[in-house]
Design an enzyme around this catalytic site. Structure first.
Site, PDB file in Angstrom:
ATOM      1  N   CYS A  83       0.837  -1.203   0.000  1.00  0.00           N
ATOM      2  CA  CYS A  83       0.000   0.000   0.000  1.00  0.00           C
ATOM      3  C   CYS A  83       0.873   1.255   0.000  1.00  0.00           C
ATOM      4  CB  CYS A  83      -0.913   0.013   1.219  1.00  0.00           C
ATOM      5  SG  CYS A  83      -1.923   1.506   1.323  1.00  0.00           S
ATOM      6  N   CYS A  91      -1.235   6.402   6.868  1.00  0.00           N
ATOM      7  CA  CYS A  91      -2.509   5.801   7.279  1.00  0.00           C
ATOM      8  C   CYS A  91      -2.302   4.847   8.455  1.00  0.00           C
ATOM      9  CB  CYS A  91      -3.121   5.061   6.092  1.00  0.00           C
ATOM     10  SG  CYS A  91      -4.589   4.107   6.513  1.00  0.00           S
ATOM     11  N   CYS A 179      -8.226   2.214  -0.899  1.00  0.00           N
ATOM     12  CA  CYS A 179      -7.799   1.397   0.241  1.00  0.00           C
ATOM     13  C   CYS A 179      -7.657  -0.036  -0.253  1.00  0.00           C
ATOM     14  CB  CYS A 179      -8.835   1.476   1.356  1.00  0.00           C
ATOM     15  SG  CYS A 179      -8.497   0.347   2.729  1.00  0.00           S
ATOM     16  N   GLN A 273     -20.046  -8.783  11.033  1.00  0.00           N
ATOM     17  CA  GLN A 273     -18.632  -9.069  10.811  1.00  0.00           C
ATOM     18  C   GLN A 273     -18.158  -8.441   9.499  1.00  0.00           C
ATOM     19  OE1 GLN A 273     -16.340 -10.482  12.699  1.00  0.00           O
ATOM     20  NE2 GLN A 273     -17.662 -11.101  14.391  1.00  0.00           N
ATOM     21  N   GLU A 326     -29.383  -8.422  23.871  1.00  0.00           N
ATOM     22  CA  GLU A 326     -28.626  -7.409  23.116  1.00  0.00           C
ATOM     23  C   GLU A 326     -29.041  -6.029  23.609  1.00  0.00           C
ATOM     24  OE1 GLU A 326     -26.698  -4.907  20.750  1.00  0.00           O
ATOM     25  OE2 GLU A 326     -26.228  -7.053  20.819  1.00  0.00           O
ATOM     26  N   CYS A 397     -12.854 -10.763  19.916  1.00  0.00           N
ATOM     27  CA  CYS A 397     -12.106  -9.972  18.938  1.00  0.00           C
ATOM     28  C   CYS A 397     -10.876  -9.344  19.568  1.00  0.00           C
ATOM     29  CB  CYS A 397     -12.991  -8.896  18.321  1.00  0.00           C
ATOM     30  SG  CYS A 397     -13.631  -7.704  19.519  1.00  0.00           S
TER      31      CYS A 397
END
Length: 444
Positions: A83, A91, A179, A273, A326, A397
Protein backbone atom coordinates in the site's frame (compact mmCIF):
# COMPACT_ATOMS: atom_id res chain seq x y z
CA UNK A 1 0.54 17.98 38.78
CA UNK A 2 0.43 21.47 40.34
CA UNK A 3 -0.87 24.23 38.07
CA UNK A 4 2.47 25.97 37.62
CA UNK A 5 4.65 22.86 37.56
CA UNK A 6 7.01 22.83 34.58
CA UNK A 7 6.10 20.38 31.83
CA UNK A 8 8.46 17.47 31.26
CA UNK A 9 10.62 17.91 28.17
CA UNK A 10 8.99 16.24 25.16
CA UNK A 11 10.92 13.48 23.42
CA UNK A 12 8.84 13.60 20.23
CA UNK A 13 11.20 13.53 17.27
CA UNK A 14 14.09 12.01 19.21
CA UNK A 15 15.72 9.08 17.41
CA UNK A 16 17.23 5.91 18.87
CA UNK A 17 19.05 3.06 17.18
CA UNK A 18 17.59 -0.09 18.71
CA UNK A 19 17.39 -3.85 18.41
CA UNK A 20 13.71 -4.76 18.01
CA UNK A 21 12.36 -7.26 20.51
CA UNK A 22 9.14 -9.29 20.61
CA UNK A 23 5.77 -8.31 19.19
CA UNK A 24 3.27 -6.80 21.64
CA UNK A 25 -0.51 -6.49 21.63
CA UNK A 26 -1.50 -3.45 19.56
CA UNK A 27 0.44 -3.72 16.30
CA UNK A 28 3.92 -2.83 17.50
CA UNK A 29 7.09 -4.44 18.83
CA UNK A 30 8.98 -3.73 22.04
CA UNK A 31 12.51 -2.32 22.08
CA UNK A 32 14.78 -0.69 24.66
CA UNK A 33 17.20 2.17 24.28
CA UNK A 34 20.74 1.91 25.67
CA UNK A 35 19.48 3.87 28.71
CA UNK A 36 16.75 1.27 29.26
CA UNK A 37 13.78 3.29 28.01
CA UNK A 38 10.96 1.10 26.66
CA UNK A 39 9.85 1.88 23.11
CA UNK A 40 6.70 0.57 21.42
CA UNK A 41 7.85 0.58 17.80
CA UNK A 42 5.52 0.42 14.80
CA UNK A 43 6.61 -0.52 11.27
CA UNK A 44 9.26 -2.86 12.71
CA UNK A 45 9.61 -6.65 13.03
CA UNK A 46 11.21 -8.75 15.77
CA UNK A 47 14.99 -9.14 15.41
CA UNK A 48 15.46 -6.08 13.21
CA UNK A 49 17.87 -3.25 13.92
CA UNK A 50 16.17 0.08 13.21
CA UNK A 51 16.30 3.79 13.83
CA UNK A 52 13.14 4.54 15.82
CA UNK A 53 11.72 8.09 15.93
CA UNK A 54 9.58 8.94 18.95
CA UNK A 55 5.98 9.91 18.14
CA UNK A 56 4.59 10.15 21.71
CA UNK A 57 6.13 10.61 25.15
CA UNK A 58 8.31 12.76 27.35
CA UNK A 59 11.05 12.36 29.96
CA UNK A 60 8.57 11.08 32.58
CA UNK A 61 6.65 8.63 30.33
CA UNK A 62 6.58 4.98 31.38
CA UNK A 63 7.15 4.06 27.73
CA UNK A 64 7.56 5.90 24.45
CA UNK A 65 5.75 5.28 21.16
CA UNK A 66 7.89 5.35 18.05
CA UNK A 67 8.04 4.55 14.33
CA UNK A 68 10.86 2.65 12.63
CA UNK A 69 11.99 5.30 10.11
CA UNK A 70 15.16 3.51 8.93
CA UNK A 71 15.67 -0.26 8.79
CA UNK A 72 19.36 -1.05 9.27
CA UNK A 73 19.09 -4.85 9.48
CA UNK A 74 15.80 -6.17 8.02
CA UNK A 75 14.00 -9.35 9.04
CA UNK A 76 13.63 -12.13 6.47
CA UNK A 77 9.88 -11.62 6.99
CA UNK A 78 9.98 -8.02 5.76
CA UNK A 79 8.53 -7.03 2.39
CA UNK A 80 7.93 -3.67 0.78
CA UNK A 81 4.47 -2.50 1.86
CA UNK A 82 2.05 -3.04 -1.05
CA UNK A 83 0.00 0.00 0.00
CA UNK A 84 1.46 3.40 -0.98
CA UNK A 85 -0.25 5.01 2.01
CA UNK A 86 1.30 2.68 4.63
CA UNK A 87 4.35 3.65 6.66
CA UNK A 88 5.51 6.03 9.41
CA UNK A 89 3.22 9.01 9.78
CA UNK A 90 0.80 7.76 7.11
CA UNK A 91 -2.51 5.80 7.28
CA UNK A 92 -3.08 4.06 10.61
CA UNK A 93 -5.52 1.44 9.33
CA UNK A 94 -2.99 -1.37 8.78
CA UNK A 95 -0.22 -2.48 11.14
CA UNK A 96 1.59 -5.21 9.19
CA UNK A 97 1.72 -4.20 5.52
CA UNK A 98 5.50 -4.61 5.79
CA UNK A 99 5.31 -8.28 6.87
CA UNK A 100 4.80 -11.42 4.79
CA UNK A 101 1.28 -12.89 5.25
CA UNK A 102 2.56 -15.97 7.08
CA UNK A 103 4.65 -13.79 9.37
CA UNK A 104 1.61 -11.67 10.20
CA UNK A 105 -0.25 -14.76 11.37
CA UNK A 106 2.75 -15.92 13.42
CA UNK A 107 2.95 -12.52 15.09
CA UNK A 108 -0.75 -12.67 15.96
CA UNK A 109 -0.23 -16.16 17.38
CA UNK A 110 2.62 -14.88 19.55
CA UNK A 111 0.37 -12.11 20.89
CA UNK A 112 -2.40 -14.59 21.74
CA UNK A 113 0.08 -16.90 23.51
CA UNK A 114 1.58 -13.99 25.48
CA UNK A 115 -1.84 -12.72 26.60
CA UNK A 116 -2.99 -16.21 27.62
CA UNK A 117 0.17 -16.71 29.67
CA UNK A 118 0.23 -13.25 31.27
CA UNK A 119 -3.48 -12.75 32.00
CA UNK A 120 -4.88 -16.28 32.32
CA UNK A 121 -1.82 -18.32 33.36
CA UNK A 122 -2.49 -20.72 30.47
CA UNK A 123 -0.11 -22.37 28.02
CA UNK A 124 -1.41 -22.98 24.48
CA UNK A 125 -1.75 -26.68 25.38
CA UNK A 126 -3.82 -25.86 28.48
CA UNK A 127 -6.03 -23.64 26.32
CA UNK A 128 -6.54 -26.45 23.81
CA UNK A 129 -4.88 -24.41 21.06
CA UNK A 130 -2.39 -25.67 18.48
CA UNK A 131 -0.75 -22.24 18.23
CA UNK A 132 -1.84 -21.48 14.67
CA UNK A 133 -3.82 -18.55 13.31
CA UNK A 134 -5.83 -19.73 10.31
CA UNK A 135 -6.45 -17.51 7.26
CA UNK A 136 -9.98 -17.15 5.95
CA UNK A 137 -10.87 -19.04 2.80
CA UNK A 138 -9.32 -17.30 -0.20
CA UNK A 139 -7.00 -15.09 1.85
CA UNK A 140 -3.85 -17.23 1.55
CA UNK A 141 -2.08 -15.03 -1.00
CA UNK A 142 1.58 -14.59 -1.97
CA UNK A 143 3.66 -11.88 -0.30
CA UNK A 144 2.91 -8.50 -1.87
CA UNK A 145 -0.74 -9.35 -2.61
CA UNK A 146 -3.43 -7.98 -0.33
CA UNK A 147 -6.82 -9.64 0.29
CA UNK A 148 -9.73 -7.27 -0.37
CA UNK A 149 -11.73 -8.19 2.68
CA UNK A 150 -13.07 -5.06 4.34
CA UNK A 151 -16.79 -4.77 3.52
CA UNK A 152 -17.23 -1.76 5.81
CA UNK A 153 -14.87 1.21 5.59
CA UNK A 154 -15.21 4.42 7.59
CA UNK A 155 -13.57 7.26 5.70
CA UNK A 156 -12.65 10.40 7.59
CA UNK A 157 -13.05 13.67 5.66
CA UNK A 158 -10.50 16.49 5.89
CA UNK A 159 -11.53 20.19 6.01
CA UNK A 160 -11.17 20.46 2.22
CA UNK A 161 -13.75 17.68 1.73
CA UNK A 162 -11.32 14.91 0.69
CA UNK A 163 -12.01 11.40 1.97
CA UNK A 164 -9.22 9.41 3.57
CA UNK A 165 -8.27 7.34 6.59
CA UNK A 166 -6.98 8.49 9.94
CA UNK A 167 -3.32 8.37 10.83
CA UNK A 168 -2.28 6.22 13.77
CA UNK A 169 -3.55 7.57 17.12
CA UNK A 170 -4.45 10.85 15.41
CA UNK A 171 -7.41 12.85 14.14
CA UNK A 172 -5.38 13.88 11.10
CA UNK A 173 -6.64 12.51 7.80
CA UNK A 174 -4.45 10.73 5.24
CA UNK A 175 -6.21 11.29 1.89
CA UNK A 176 -6.23 8.07 -0.16
CA UNK A 177 -7.30 7.29 -3.70
CA UNK A 178 -7.88 3.62 -2.84
CA UNK A 179 -7.80 1.40 0.24
CA UNK A 180 -6.18 -1.92 -0.72
CA UNK A 181 -7.97 -3.96 1.95
CA UNK A 182 -11.41 -2.58 1.01
CA UNK A 183 -13.68 -5.14 -0.64
CA UNK A 184 -14.12 -4.61 -4.36
CA UNK A 185 -17.80 -3.82 -3.79
CA UNK A 186 -16.77 -0.94 -1.49
CA UNK A 187 -14.07 0.36 -3.86
CA UNK A 188 -16.60 0.32 -6.72
CA UNK A 189 -18.60 3.06 -4.98
CA UNK A 190 -15.81 5.57 -5.66
CA UNK A 191 -16.05 7.37 -2.29
CA UNK A 192 -12.40 8.49 -2.54
CA UNK A 193 -12.90 10.03 -5.99
CA UNK A 194 -15.42 12.69 -5.02
CA UNK A 195 -15.48 15.57 -2.53
CA UNK A 196 -17.58 15.58 0.65
CA UNK A 197 -17.96 19.22 1.69
CA UNK A 198 -19.20 19.69 5.25
CA UNK A 199 -18.88 16.00 6.14
CA UNK A 200 -16.86 14.66 9.08
CA UNK A 201 -16.99 11.03 7.92
CA UNK A 202 -18.45 8.75 5.25
CA UNK A 203 -18.95 5.08 6.06
CA UNK A 204 -19.31 2.75 3.09
CA UNK A 205 -20.97 -0.66 3.54
CA UNK A 206 -21.25 -3.42 0.95
CA UNK A 207 -23.28 -6.42 2.07
CA UNK A 208 -22.13 -10.01 1.66
CA UNK A 209 -24.62 -12.18 -0.19
CA UNK A 210 -26.72 -9.35 -1.61
CA UNK A 211 -26.15 -6.31 -3.83
CA UNK A 212 -27.07 -3.92 -1.01
CA UNK A 213 -24.74 -0.96 -0.57
CA UNK A 214 -25.05 1.88 1.88
CA UNK A 215 -23.25 5.07 2.84
CA UNK A 216 -23.67 6.68 6.25
CA UNK A 217 -22.84 10.38 6.37
CA UNK A 218 -21.82 12.24 9.52
CA UNK A 219 -22.02 15.99 8.85
CA UNK A 220 -19.92 18.58 10.64
CA UNK A 221 -22.01 20.79 12.97
CA UNK A 222 -24.45 22.89 10.97
CA UNK A 223 -23.49 21.41 7.59
CA UNK A 224 -26.03 20.42 4.94
CA UNK A 225 -26.04 17.02 3.33
CA UNK A 226 -24.49 16.93 -0.15
CA UNK A 227 -26.19 15.32 -3.13
CA UNK A 228 -24.78 11.80 -3.15
CA UNK A 229 -23.91 10.54 -6.62
CA UNK A 230 -21.67 7.48 -6.52
CA UNK A 231 -20.61 4.96 -9.14
CA UNK A 232 -23.10 2.28 -8.00
CA UNK A 233 -26.66 2.36 -6.61
CA UNK A 234 -26.53 3.06 -2.89
CA UNK A 235 -28.79 3.85 0.06
CA UNK A 236 -27.94 6.96 2.09
CA UNK A 237 -28.25 7.36 5.86
CA UNK A 238 -27.35 10.29 8.07
CA UNK A 239 -26.03 10.50 11.63
CA UNK A 240 -28.01 13.19 13.43
CA UNK A 241 -26.07 15.85 15.32
CA UNK A 242 -28.56 16.12 18.18
CA UNK A 243 -28.96 12.51 19.29
CA UNK A 244 -26.30 10.59 17.34
CA UNK A 245 -29.07 8.45 15.87
CA UNK A 246 -28.87 7.09 12.32
CA UNK A 247 -31.72 8.11 10.02
CA UNK A 248 -32.59 7.12 6.47
CA UNK A 249 -32.25 9.76 3.76
CA UNK A 250 -33.16 7.57 0.81
CA UNK A 251 -33.12 3.89 -0.09
CA UNK A 252 -33.31 1.05 2.42
CA UNK A 253 -32.43 1.68 6.06
CA UNK A 254 -30.84 -1.79 6.18
CA UNK A 255 -28.60 -4.14 4.23
CA UNK A 256 -29.19 -7.86 3.78
CA UNK A 257 -26.32 -10.07 4.89
CA UNK A 258 -26.03 -13.81 4.32
CA UNK A 259 -24.63 -16.48 6.64
CA UNK A 260 -25.38 -20.10 7.60
CA UNK A 261 -27.86 -20.36 4.70
CA UNK A 262 -29.97 -17.55 6.12
CA UNK A 263 -30.49 -13.89 5.27
CA UNK A 264 -30.08 -11.36 8.07
CA UNK A 265 -31.33 -7.79 8.03
CA UNK A 266 -28.83 -5.34 9.53
CA UNK A 267 -30.25 -1.84 9.98
CA UNK A 268 -28.77 1.63 10.36
CA UNK A 269 -25.16 0.55 9.99
CA UNK A 270 -25.50 -1.98 12.83
CA UNK A 271 -22.80 -4.51 13.69
CA UNK A 272 -21.95 -7.30 11.28
CA UNK A 273 -18.63 -9.07 10.81
CA UNK A 274 -16.47 -7.07 8.38
CA UNK A 275 -14.74 -9.93 6.55
CA UNK A 276 -17.07 -11.56 3.98
CA UNK A 277 -16.16 -15.06 5.23
CA UNK A 278 -16.21 -14.18 8.93
CA UNK A 279 -19.84 -14.88 9.82
CA UNK A 280 -19.82 -18.36 8.28
CA UNK A 281 -16.37 -19.13 9.69
CA UNK A 282 -17.39 -18.20 13.22
CA UNK A 283 -20.79 -19.93 13.11
CA UNK A 284 -19.06 -23.11 11.92
CA UNK A 285 -16.43 -22.92 14.68
CA UNK A 286 -19.02 -22.22 17.38
CA UNK A 287 -21.41 -24.99 16.30
CA UNK A 288 -18.59 -27.54 15.87
CA UNK A 289 -17.47 -26.69 19.40
CA UNK A 290 -20.86 -26.69 21.09
CA UNK A 291 -22.39 -29.69 19.26
CA UNK A 292 -26.01 -28.60 19.97
CA UNK A 293 -28.60 -31.34 20.48
CA UNK A 294 -32.31 -31.37 19.75
CA UNK A 295 -34.18 -30.01 22.77
CA UNK A 296 -31.24 -28.01 24.19
CA UNK A 297 -31.80 -24.66 25.87
CA UNK A 298 -29.28 -22.01 24.87
CA UNK A 299 -28.27 -18.39 25.46
CA UNK A 300 -26.86 -16.03 22.84
CA UNK A 301 -25.40 -13.07 24.72
CA UNK A 302 -24.50 -9.78 23.02
CA UNK A 303 -26.48 -11.34 20.19
CA UNK A 304 -26.53 -8.43 17.72
CA UNK A 305 -28.96 -9.15 14.89
CA UNK A 306 -29.21 -12.84 15.86
CA UNK A 307 -26.43 -14.60 13.93
CA UNK A 308 -25.66 -17.26 16.55
CA UNK A 309 -29.24 -17.36 17.88
CA UNK A 310 -30.41 -18.32 14.40
CA UNK A 311 -27.77 -21.02 14.06
CA UNK A 312 -28.67 -22.41 17.49
CA UNK A 313 -32.40 -22.32 16.75
CA UNK A 314 -31.92 -24.42 13.62
CA UNK A 315 -29.99 -27.03 15.57
CA UNK A 316 -31.93 -27.30 18.86
CA UNK A 317 -35.23 -27.76 17.01
CA UNK A 318 -38.84 -27.14 18.03
CA UNK A 319 -38.38 -28.63 21.50
CA UNK A 320 -35.32 -26.50 22.24
CA UNK A 321 -35.29 -22.83 23.23
CA UNK A 322 -32.95 -19.89 22.63
CA UNK A 323 -32.77 -16.58 24.47
CA UNK A 324 -30.79 -13.72 22.94
CA UNK A 325 -29.81 -10.59 24.84
CA UNK A 326 -28.63 -7.41 23.12
CA UNK A 327 -28.38 -3.79 24.28
CA UNK A 328 -28.87 -2.04 20.92
CA UNK A 329 -32.49 -1.14 20.21
CA UNK A 330 -32.24 -1.35 16.41
CA UNK A 331 -30.23 -4.60 16.58
CA UNK A 332 -32.98 -6.14 18.76
CA UNK A 333 -35.63 -5.08 16.22
CA UNK A 334 -33.56 -6.69 13.47
CA UNK A 335 -32.94 -9.86 15.47
CA UNK A 336 -36.66 -10.26 16.15
CA UNK A 337 -37.38 -9.74 12.45
CA UNK A 338 -34.64 -12.16 11.38
CA UNK A 339 -35.84 -14.90 13.74
CA UNK A 340 -39.58 -14.35 13.58
CA UNK A 341 -40.10 -17.86 12.16
CA UNK A 342 -38.98 -19.47 15.43
CA UNK A 343 -41.57 -19.71 18.21
CA UNK A 344 -38.98 -20.87 20.74
CA UNK A 345 -36.58 -17.95 20.24
CA UNK A 346 -36.86 -14.84 22.41
CA UNK A 347 -34.78 -11.68 22.13
CA UNK A 348 -34.53 -9.30 25.10
CA UNK A 349 -33.14 -5.79 24.98
CA UNK A 350 -30.73 -4.50 27.62
CA UNK A 351 -27.31 -5.00 29.11
CA UNK A 352 -26.44 -8.64 29.74
CA UNK A 353 -25.46 -8.07 33.38
CA UNK A 354 -28.87 -6.45 34.05
CA UNK A 355 -31.23 -8.53 31.89
CA UNK A 356 -29.89 -12.01 32.59
CA UNK A 357 -30.60 -11.97 36.36
CA UNK A 358 -34.15 -10.74 35.65
CA UNK A 359 -34.96 -13.70 33.38
CA UNK A 360 -35.04 -16.11 36.32
CA UNK A 361 -33.04 -18.67 34.31
CA UNK A 362 -31.15 -20.98 36.69
CA UNK A 363 -29.80 -23.60 34.29
CA UNK A 364 -29.03 -23.86 30.58
CA UNK A 365 -27.38 -26.36 28.25
CA UNK A 366 -25.33 -24.11 25.97
CA UNK A 367 -24.09 -20.51 25.95
CA UNK A 368 -22.64 -18.35 23.21
CA UNK A 369 -21.13 -15.03 24.20
CA UNK A 370 -19.68 -12.56 21.73
CA UNK A 371 -18.94 -9.53 23.91
CA UNK A 372 -17.60 -6.15 22.79
CA UNK A 373 -13.85 -5.51 22.75
CA UNK A 374 -13.69 -4.92 26.52
CA UNK A 375 -14.88 -8.48 27.22
CA UNK A 376 -17.68 -9.86 29.40
CA UNK A 377 -16.16 -9.11 32.81
CA UNK A 378 -16.07 -10.89 36.15
CA UNK A 379 -19.72 -10.35 37.14
CA UNK A 380 -21.15 -11.77 33.90
CA UNK A 381 -18.70 -14.69 33.88
CA UNK A 382 -19.63 -15.69 37.44
CA UNK A 383 -23.33 -15.59 36.61
CA UNK A 384 -22.81 -17.72 33.49
CA UNK A 385 -20.70 -20.29 35.32
CA UNK A 386 -23.49 -20.70 37.89
CA UNK A 387 -25.91 -21.78 35.13
CA UNK A 388 -24.03 -25.07 34.67
CA UNK A 389 -23.90 -25.10 30.87
CA UNK A 390 -22.52 -28.22 29.22
CA UNK A 391 -20.43 -26.03 26.95
CA UNK A 392 -19.81 -22.32 26.48
CA UNK A 393 -18.56 -20.73 23.24
CA UNK A 394 -16.69 -17.47 23.70
CA UNK A 395 -16.14 -15.42 20.52
CA UNK A 396 -13.44 -12.80 21.08
CA UNK A 397 -12.11 -9.97 18.94
CA UNK A 398 -9.48 -9.03 21.53
CA UNK A 399 -7.03 -11.61 22.95
CA UNK A 400 -6.41 -9.59 26.13
CA UNK A 401 -10.12 -9.46 27.00
CA UNK A 402 -10.43 -13.16 26.17
CA UNK A 403 -7.52 -14.05 28.46
CA UNK A 404 -8.90 -11.95 31.34
CA UNK A 405 -12.31 -13.60 31.03
CA UNK A 406 -10.76 -17.09 30.77
CA UNK A 407 -9.08 -16.38 34.11
CA UNK A 408 -12.48 -15.49 35.60
CA UNK A 409 -13.98 -18.67 34.12
CA UNK A 410 -11.11 -20.68 35.60
CA UNK A 411 -11.88 -19.23 39.04
CA UNK A 412 -15.54 -20.13 38.50
CA UNK A 413 -14.94 -23.77 37.54
CA UNK A 414 -14.69 -23.69 33.72
CA UNK A 415 -11.70 -24.56 31.57
CA UNK A 416 -11.01 -24.20 27.83
CA UNK A 417 -11.59 -27.37 25.86
CA UNK A 418 -10.44 -25.93 22.54
CA UNK A 419 -9.32 -22.57 21.23
CA UNK A 420 -9.14 -21.58 17.57
CA UNK A 421 -7.76 -18.36 16.08
CA UNK A 422 -8.75 -16.88 12.73
CA UNK A 423 -7.05 -14.14 10.73
CA UNK A 424 -10.21 -12.27 9.78
CA UNK A 425 -8.45 -8.87 9.72
CA UNK A 426 -5.39 -9.32 7.45
CA UNK A 427 -2.75 -6.54 7.49
CA UNK A 428 -4.00 -5.32 10.89
CA UNK A 429 -3.10 -6.51 14.39
CA UNK A 430 -6.66 -7.68 15.05
CA UNK A 431 -7.50 -11.38 15.33
CA UNK A 432 -10.66 -13.35 16.13
CA UNK A 433 -10.70 -16.29 18.54
CA UNK A 434 -13.30 -18.90 19.44
CA UNK A 435 -12.83 -20.66 22.79
CA UNK A 436 -15.00 -23.61 23.80
CA UNK A 437 -15.28 -24.02 27.58
CA UNK A 438 -16.58 -26.85 29.72
CA UNK A 439 -16.81 -27.59 33.44
CA UNK A 440 -13.31 -28.18 34.84
CA UNK A 441 -14.27 -31.52 36.37
CA UNK A 442 -15.28 -32.97 33.01
CA UNK A 443 -12.87 -35.26 31.19
CA UNK A 444 -11.77 -34.49 27.63
Amino acid sequence: MPKNAPESPSLIGAEYEVEVGPVAHGGHCVARTEEGRVLFVRHALPGERVVARVTEGDETSRFLRADAVTVLEPSKDRIEAPCPFAGPGRCGGCDWQHAKPGAQRRLKGEVIAEQLHRLAGLTPEEAGWDGTVVPAEGDKLPAGEVPQWRTRVQYAVDPSGRAGLRRHRSHEVEPVDRCLIAAESVSELGVEKREWPGMASVEAIAATGSQDRQVILTPRPGARLPLVELDKPVSVLRVEEKDGGVHRVHGRAFVRERADDRTYRVGNGGFWQVHPKAADTLVRAVMQGLLPRKGDTALDLYCGVGLFAGALADRVGDKGAVLGIESGKRAVEDARHNLQGYDRVRIEQGKVDQVLPRTGITDVDLIVLDPPRAGAGKQVVRHLAALGARRIAYVACDPAALARDLAYFKDSGYKPRTLRAFDLFPMTHHVECVAILEPAGKGS
